[in-house]
Write an enzyme that holds these catalytic residues in place. Sequence first.
Site, mmCIF file in Angstrom:
data_model
loop_
_atom_site.group_PDB
_atom_site.id
_atom_site.type_symbol
_atom_site.label_atom_id
_atom_site.label_comp_id
_atom_site.label_asym_id
_atom_site.label_seq_id
_atom_site.Cartn_x
_atom_site.Cartn_y
_atom_site.Cartn_z
ATOM 1 N N SER A 106 15.669 21.115 -16.389
ATOM 2 C CA SER A 106 14.538 21.999 -16.666
ATOM 3 C C SER A 106 15.076 23.299 -17.224
ATOM 4 O O SER A 106 16.143 23.757 -16.811
ATOM 5 C CB SER A 106 13.768 22.251 -15.373
ATOM 6 O OG SER A 106 13.055 23.468 -15.455
ATOM 7 N N HIS A 136 0.834 -1.217 0.000
ATOM 8 C CA HIS A 136 0.000 0.000 0.000
ATOM 9 C C HIS A 136 0.866 1.264 0.000
ATOM 10 O O HIS A 136 0.425 2.308 0.466
ATOM 11 C CB HIS A 136 -0.939 0.035 1.214
ATOM 12 C CG HIS A 136 -1.670 -1.247 1.442
ATOM 13 N ND1 HIS A 136 -2.911 -1.511 0.907
ATOM 14 C CD2 HIS A 136 -1.309 -2.375 2.119
ATOM 15 C CE1 HIS A 136 -3.297 -2.725 1.268
ATOM 16 N NE2 HIS A 136 -2.344 -3.284 1.990
ATOM 17 N N LYS A 151 16.882 21.181 -11.216
ATOM 18 C CA LYS A 151 16.169 19.954 -11.583
ATOM 19 C C LYS A 151 17.014 18.943 -12.326
ATOM 20 O O LYS A 151 17.810 19.270 -13.196
ATOM 21 C CB LYS A 151 14.966 20.304 -12.463
ATOM 22 C CG LYS A 151 13.925 21.103 -11.736
ATOM 23 C CD LYS A 151 12.997 20.234 -10.935
ATOM 24 C CE LYS A 151 11.842 19.816 -11.815
ATOM 25 N NZ LYS A 151 10.903 19.024 -11.037
ATOM 26 N N GLU A 206 10.110 8.014 -16.947
ATOM 27 C CA GLU A 206 8.803 8.653 -17.148
ATOM 28 C C GLU A 206 8.265 8.377 -18.540
ATOM 29 O O GLU A 206 7.090 8.076 -18.732
ATOM 30 C CB GLU A 206 8.921 10.170 -16.979
ATOM 31 C CG GLU A 206 9.129 10.633 -15.555
ATOM 32 C CD GLU A 206 9.345 12.139 -15.519
ATOM 33 O OE1 GLU A 206 8.352 12.874 -15.523
ATOM 34 O OE2 GLU A 206 10.519 12.573 -15.515
#
Length: 462
Positions: A282, A161, A288, A295
Amino acid sequence: MNENNSAKLWGGRFSESTDAFVEAFTASIMFDKRLYKHDIAGSKAHAAMLEKVGLLTEKEKQAIHQGLDDIQIEIEQGEFAWSVALEDVHMNIEARLTQRIGDTGKKLHTGRSRNDQVATDIRLWLREQVDAIQAELQRLQRGLVELAEREADTILPGFTHLQVAQPISFGHHMLAWYEMLVRDVERLQDCRKRINIMPLGAAALAGTTYPIDRAYTAELLGFERPADNSLDAVSDRDFAIEFTAVAAIIMTHLSRFSEELVLWASAQFGFVDLPDRFCTGSSIMPQKKNPDVPELVRGKTGRVNGHLIALLTLMKSQPLAYNKDNQEDKEPLFDTVDTLLGSLRAFADMMPHVQVNAKLMRAAAMRGFSTATDLADYLVGKHIPFRDAHEIVGKAVGYGVEVGKDLSEMSLDELKVFSTRIEQDVFEVLTLEGSVAARNHLGGTAPEQVKQQVIQARKKLL
Ligand code: ARG
């Protein structure tokens, strides 16, 4: 014959030329030219068979083979002029053959149809792709096994979970990924058996009046055997649907790996560091470092799932035998293969270079009362029924939350408040190392077991 249709190989019965838009709309050459090598291989085998049964002379077969070889060179050197008017890869190559070698070229299509030809081409092409995919899957498996061996003793929290559950070995986690891929390789090999059946000889749908030798053609092309039913042979695309289903499962697995890597690479987890060359920055936020590769792979899973639905829907309710609908099988199939191969390649390249932050993993495992089950098991060992032990440990955890201490950080006196059966030896089971080492059976997370599994995996991967 209408003048404008005179170039078409099927122009004979037509009295007006094809509408310009319809010509482009029905053509497949833009994408099926990708099958050129397999179309040529299929044609060469077919010509060899025609010679064997006496339908071509030795000289004619030679001329056809030479012509096809020359056409392959033309294509590979970018000199072949693909024509939309000639609709597809099959007619482009056949027309060029006749242009090059004269009337002998017109004999190649004896005893065959584009219907069995295209089904053969896709199967030959897909068989080759399946082998390439399997090689990439196994390269990724090797990377995971390498990482599992390197990090067998590294402990992180295992989750259920997405809540801290029990401490596990990082190597164990990598081998869980490896196992998913074991099943994927099996599925791929199984689906390959059904790809490797030869449609040639089915001709348009009913077979042919010539005394063809299908077993011979199948042997030349490395097929397991010729298809047993000509109607089924030209219409079946199950193999493409099945392959895409296998691909969708593999992508689903990669999406799960991706999701975990994205989480782990975040500042909140900080469990892993992905190599810079697999990340991007970024344009506005200088700090970043984004996990783009996982992804993107996670996102690409959607395309492949979409292709599976496209192919299932393409076949749904199709009457026998060949229908033009089936021309729509190629783009989803091609994109499935490209997407899958690219995603596997990215993962296989990246995984061996993932850096693991053992300190942060440890700290996370310490924070979540991950050894609570071990304490309960310890109490069971001291003759307390498991349900009661569960209750006792629950109370101890509640206390820990209140005072901000993990179970292993409490003193013996603090622990004894919850059960007088708790003794000094409890600390052996409350450490992370003690917890993982205790799960020492086949399939358990003990580093010793992980190292055994690494040995087994290496044997299978040889
Ligand atoms: N381009 C067609 C396809 O991909 C080849 C077979 C066409 N056959 C036909 N009878 N129109 O399916």
